[in-house]
Enzyme design. Structure first.
Site, PDB file in Angstrom:
ATOM      1  N   LYS A   1       0.831  -1.218   0.000  1.00  0.00           N
ATOM      2  CA  LYS A   1       0.000   0.000   0.000  1.00  0.00           C
ATOM      3  C   LYS A   1       0.868   1.272   0.000  1.00  0.00           C
ATOM      4  CE  LYS A   1      -2.126  -1.985   3.449  1.00  0.00           C
ATOM      5  NZ  LYS A   1      -1.776  -3.396   3.207  1.00  0.00           N
ATOM      6  N   ILE A   2       1.896   1.295   0.842  1.00  0.00           N
ATOM      7  CA  ILE A   2       2.708   2.521   0.961  1.00  0.00           C
ATOM      8  C   ILE A   2       3.624   2.674  -0.252  1.00  0.00           C
ATOM      9  CG2 ILE A   2       4.476   3.693   2.348  1.00  0.00           C
ATOM     10  CD1 ILE A   2       3.175   2.273   4.830  1.00  0.00           C
TER      11      ILE A   2
ATOM     12  N   ASP B   1       9.760  -6.698  -5.285  1.00  0.00           N
ATOM     13  CA  ASP B   1       8.761  -7.246  -4.368  1.00  0.00           C
ATOM     14  C   ASP B   1       8.506  -8.666  -4.853  1.00  0.00           C
ATOM     15  OD1 ASP B   1       6.216  -7.933  -3.086  1.00  0.00           O
ATOM     16  OD2 ASP B   1       6.038  -5.802  -2.615  1.00  0.00           O
TER      17      ASP B   1
ATOM     18  N   CYS C   1       9.059  -2.508   2.746  1.00  0.00           N
ATOM     19  CA  CYS C   1       8.715  -3.905   3.025  1.00  0.00           C
ATOM     20  C   CYS C   1       8.552  -4.061   4.534  1.00  0.00           C
ATOM     21  CB  CYS C   1       9.814  -4.827   2.507  1.00  0.00           C
ATOM     22  SG  CYS C   1      11.444  -4.371   3.122  1.00  0.00           S
ATOM     23  N   PRO C   2       7.866  -5.108   4.973  1.00  0.00           N
ATOM     24  CA  PRO C   2       7.749  -5.306   6.434  1.00  0.00           C
ATOM     25  C   PRO C   2       9.053  -5.863   6.990  1.00  0.00           C
ATOM     26  CG  PRO C   2       6.650  -7.080   5.247  1.00  0.00           C
ATOM     27  CD  PRO C   2       7.160  -6.142   4.202  1.00  0.00           C
TER      28      PRO C   2
ATOM     29  N   THR D   1      11.367   4.288   5.880  1.00  0.00           N
ATOM     30  CA  THR D   1      10.220   4.564   6.758  1.00  0.00           C
ATOM     31  C   THR D   1       9.515   3.250   7.104  1.00  0.00           C
ATOM     32  OG1 THR D   1       8.708   4.914   4.902  1.00  0.00           O
ATOM     33  CG2 THR D   1       9.795   6.886   5.766  1.00  0.00           C
ATOM     34  N   SER D   2      10.194   2.109   6.868  1.00  0.00           N
ATOM     35  CA  SER D   2       9.513   0.829   7.143  1.00  0.00           C
ATOM     36  C   SER D   2       9.784   0.392   8.586  1.00  0.00           C
ATOM     37  CB  SER D   2       9.895  -0.233   6.115  1.00  0.00           C
ATOM     38  OG  SER D   2      11.260  -0.556   6.183  1.00  0.00           O
ATOM     39  N   ARG D   3      10.836  -0.357   8.811  1.00  0.00           N
ATOM     40  CA  ARG D   3      11.229  -0.710  10.181  1.00  0.00           C
ATOM     41  C   ARG D   3      12.749  -0.632  10.254  1.00  0.00           C
ATOM     42  NH1 ARG D   3       6.833   0.293  11.491  1.00  0.00           N
ATOM     43  NH2 ARG D   3       5.264  -1.007  12.514  1.00  0.00           N
TER      44      ARG D   3
ATOM     45  N   ASP E   1      13.135   7.304   9.303  1.00  0.00           N
ATOM     46  CA  ASP E   1      12.048   7.574  10.252  1.00  0.00           C
ATOM     47  C   ASP E   1      12.009   6.489  11.320  1.00  0.00           C
ATOM     48  OD1 ASP E   1       9.708   9.103  11.109  1.00  0.00           O
ATOM     49  OD2 ASP E   1       8.565   7.305  10.557  1.00  0.00           O
TER      50      ASP E   1
ATOM     51  N   GLU F   1      15.179   1.839  18.237  1.00  0.00           N
ATOM     52  CA  GLU F   1      14.390   3.029  18.553  1.00  0.00           C
ATOM     53  C   GLU F   1      13.565   2.889  19.830  1.00  0.00           C
ATOM     54  OE1 GLU F   1      11.899   3.140  14.927  1.00  0.00           O
ATOM     55  OE2 GLU F   1      10.164   2.805  16.224  1.00  0.00           O
TER      56      GLU F   1
ATOM     57  N   HIS G   1      10.004   8.248  14.083  1.00  0.00           N
ATOM     58  CA  HIS G   1       8.851   7.398  13.771  1.00  0.00           C
ATOM     59  C   HIS G   1       7.560   8.226  13.727  1.00  0.00           C
ATOM     60  CE1 HIS G   1       7.660   2.914  13.809  1.00  0.00           C
ATOM     61  NE2 HIS G   1       6.753   3.606  13.156  1.00  0.00           N
TER      62      HIS G   1
HETATM   63  P1  NAD Z   1       1.887  -3.893   2.804  1.00  0.00           P
HETATM   64  O1  NAD Z   1       1.689  -5.204   3.489  1.00  0.00           O
HETATM   65  O2  NAD Z   1       0.746  -3.277   2.056  1.00  0.00           O
HETATM   66  O3  NAD Z   1       3.123  -3.987   1.793  1.00  0.00           O
HETATM   67  C1  NAD Z   1       4.329  -4.618   2.099  1.00  0.00           C
HETATM   68  C2  NAD Z   1       4.931  -5.127   0.789  1.00  0.00           C
HETATM   69  O4  NAD Z   1       6.234  -5.625   1.071  1.00  0.00           O
HETATM   70  C3  NAD Z   1       4.126  -6.278   0.166  1.00  0.00           C
HETATM   71  O5  NAD Z   1       3.841  -5.989  -1.194  1.00  0.00           O
HETATM   72  C4  NAD Z   1       5.062  -7.487   0.298  1.00  0.00           C
HETATM   73  O6  NAD Z   1       4.931  -8.414  -0.779  1.00  0.00           O
HETATM   74  C5  NAD Z   1       6.406  -6.779   0.268  1.00  0.00           C
HETATM   75  N1  NAD Z   1       7.506  -7.615   0.772  1.00  0.00           N
HETATM   76  C6  NAD Z   1       7.472  -8.616   1.686  1.00  0.00           C
HETATM   77  N2  NAD Z   1       8.696  -9.161   1.812  1.00  0.00           N
HETATM   78  C7  NAD Z   1       9.512  -8.483   0.964  1.00  0.00           C
HETATM   79  C8  NAD Z   1      10.882  -8.588   0.628  1.00  0.00           C
HETATM   80  N3  NAD Z   1      11.670  -9.512   1.186  1.00  0.00           N
HETATM   81  N4  NAD Z   1      11.399  -7.730  -0.293  1.00  0.00           N
HETATM   82  C9  NAD Z   1      10.617  -6.798  -0.887  1.00  0.00           C
HETATM   83  N5  NAD Z   1       9.298  -6.666  -0.619  1.00  0.00           N
HETATM   84  C10 NAD Z   1       8.765  -7.492   0.297  1.00  0.00           C
HETATM   85  O7  NAD Z   1       2.416  -2.899   3.935  1.00  0.00           O
HETATM   86  P2  NAD Z   1       2.380  -1.298   3.925  1.00  0.00           P
HETATM   87  O8  NAD Z   1       1.121  -0.833   4.534  1.00  0.00           O
HETATM   88  O9  NAD Z   1       2.785  -0.818   2.596  1.00  0.00           O
HETATM   89  O10 NAD Z   1       3.530  -1.014   5.011  1.00  0.00           O
HETATM   90  C11 NAD Z   1       4.875  -1.377   4.785  1.00  0.00           C
HETATM   91  C12 NAD Z   1       5.646  -1.279   6.080  1.00  0.00           C
HETATM   92  O11 NAD Z   1       5.744   0.102   6.456  1.00  0.00           O
HETATM   93  C13 NAD Z   1       4.950  -1.940   7.291  1.00  0.00           C
HETATM   94  O12 NAD Z   1       5.255  -3.310   7.376  1.00  0.00           O
HETATM   95  C14 NAD Z   1       5.502  -1.176   8.456  1.00  0.00           C
HETATM   96  O13 NAD Z   1       6.647  -1.849   8.952  1.00  0.00           O
HETATM   97  C15 NAD Z   1       5.937   0.157   7.854  1.00  0.00           C
HETATM   98  N6  NAD Z   1       5.151   1.292   8.374  1.00  0.00           N
HETATM   99  C16 NAD Z   1       5.808   2.340   8.932  1.00  0.00           C
HETATM  100  C17 NAD Z   1       5.103   3.428   9.411  1.00  0.00           C
HETATM  101  C18 NAD Z   1       5.803   4.628  10.007  1.00  0.00           C
HETATM  102  O14 NAD Z   1       5.150   5.448  10.670  1.00  0.00           O
HETATM  103  N7  NAD Z   1       7.096   4.797   9.792  1.00  0.00           N
HETATM  104  C19 NAD Z   1       3.708   3.439   9.344  1.00  0.00           C
HETATM  105  C20 NAD Z   1       3.059   2.347   8.753  1.00  0.00           C
HETATM  106  C21 NAD Z   1       3.797   1.286   8.272  1.00  0.00           C
END
Ligand code: NAD
Length: 336
Positions: free
Chosen positions: A156-157, A176, A207-208, A234-236, A260, A265, A297
């Protein structure tokens, strides 16, 4: 239901209370400022549900304690669930719910904010101008137009980021395991990870955090990237090996780093530590680089996202109370 809500700040209390009242006050919210960890888990006594955030510990020990207190549901007010021991939760029969889709725009837009700030050195220009220093030395940026941006994770992001960057006329590469048809329509080209590393001037992580992605961006990955690459996370935090990032910053191989999130953290973010001596030497080193920009964050932190998080979190609890299953449950079967 009675919900013990951990790691709350005034803004969490405000949005959750508002959402509860709007839904007719079906739940009793017991707010705790404390983070959830083995010592604080006892605060959930008398509650059937726990509401937790990104740096709350939901390991075996904490889940055992919550289970003994009669907690049946953990309603995460986050999308990520890497802080939960899902095997232990499954064994104890504790349901885990999350908020998978609150505002991809909030996080994608923050990623772009980090990119543009680093590229045009806005963080440095802001300080200079306040001191009447109008020199442009060291502030040279580049056009985003026609730059190659590699997006790792096009959920989604990542997809929303692709939409924004298409507006900048960037060339978009992605990696992905699952190709997203919306991204393909946007003109994103899926490539192997090494190709993305080799061809991207900017790399953004979406990615997560999983066992597979932990320290995915390590010394070997940096070697495959272009000298001067800009990396945005901005993921983890733990998707990046921070020691390797510091080494690559010292040689100048990383041209700019926007974070972020940070792998350690939990001891830092969301608190005002300005009166304390920073104990984390790696984080302190990161702060010394002029081409590193860190936010604590806050990518999710927009009014729209907070509203959506609060509503969905309470909806998860209501649905669980009514049917024994929340709307957005994380199941370990699905992950296997
Ligand atoms: P999502 O589940 O919609 O998308 C994650 C994508 O990552 C999926 O398409 C999945 O197939 C892909 N993925 C999984 N393993 C992978 C790999 N090894 N290599 C490449 N891609 C891979 O999640 P989202 O809503 O887009 O969120 C993504 C991440 O952003 C979350 O998991 C969370 O950790 C992080 N996040 C951070 C904040 C923040 O405030 N900084 C807020 C929300 C989410």
């Amino acid at each position: 239901m009675d919900i013990a809500v951990f790691s709350t700040k005034p803004y969490d209390r405000e949005f959750l209370t508002q959402a509860n009242v709007a839904a007719g006050s079906p739940h009793t919210l017991v707010f705790h400022e404390a983070a959830l960890h083995p010592q604080s888990a006892i605060l959930a006594t008398g509650c059937q549900a726990v509401c937790a955030f990104v740096n709350d510990e939901l390991n075996d020990l904490v889940l055992e304690s919550l289970h003994r207190q009669g907690v049946h549901l953990i309603a995460l007010r986050s999308a990520g669930f890497n802080n939960v021991d899902l095997t232990a939760a499954n064994r104890l029969g504790i349901h885990i719910a999350r908020v998978p889709n609150y505002s991809p725009a909030a996080v994608a837009e923050h990623s772009v904010a980090l990119m543009l700030t680093l590229n045009r050195h806005i963080h440095r220009a802001y300080l200079r101008v306040r001191e009447a220093n109008f020199s442009l030395e060291g502030l040279l940026g580049f056009d985003m137009q026609q730059r190659t941006v590699g997006i790792i994770g096009t959920g989604k992001i990542g997809t929303h980021l692709a939409r924004i960057l298409r507006g900048f006329d960037c060339k978009l590469l992605a990696f992905d395991p699952i190709q997203n048809p919306v991204c393909l329509e946007l003109g994103v080209q899926y490539v192997p990870l090494d190709t993305l590393y080799a061809q991207s001037q900017i790399i953004s992580l979406h990615c997560p955090l999983t066992p597979e992605t932990r320290h995915m961006i390590n010394a070997a990955a940096f070697e495959k990237m272009q000298p001067g690459v800009m990396l945005i996370n901005t993921s983890r935090g733990a998707v990046i090996d921070t020691h390797a990032a510091v080494a690559a910053l010292k040689t100048g191989h990383i041209g700019a780093l926007g974070l972020d999130v940070y792998e350690e953290e939990g001891d830092l973010f969301f608190e005002n530590l300005s009166e304390h001596v920073l104990q984390d030497d790696v984080f302190a080193r990161l702060l010394t680089f002029p081409n590193v920009l860190i936010t604590g964050h806050q990518a999710f932190f927009t009014r729209e996202a907070m509203l959506a998080i609060s509503r969905t979190t309470l909806d998860n609890v209501s649905q669980f109370a009514a049917t024994g299953k929340a709307h957005y449950e994380v199941s370990i079967e699905k992950l296997a």
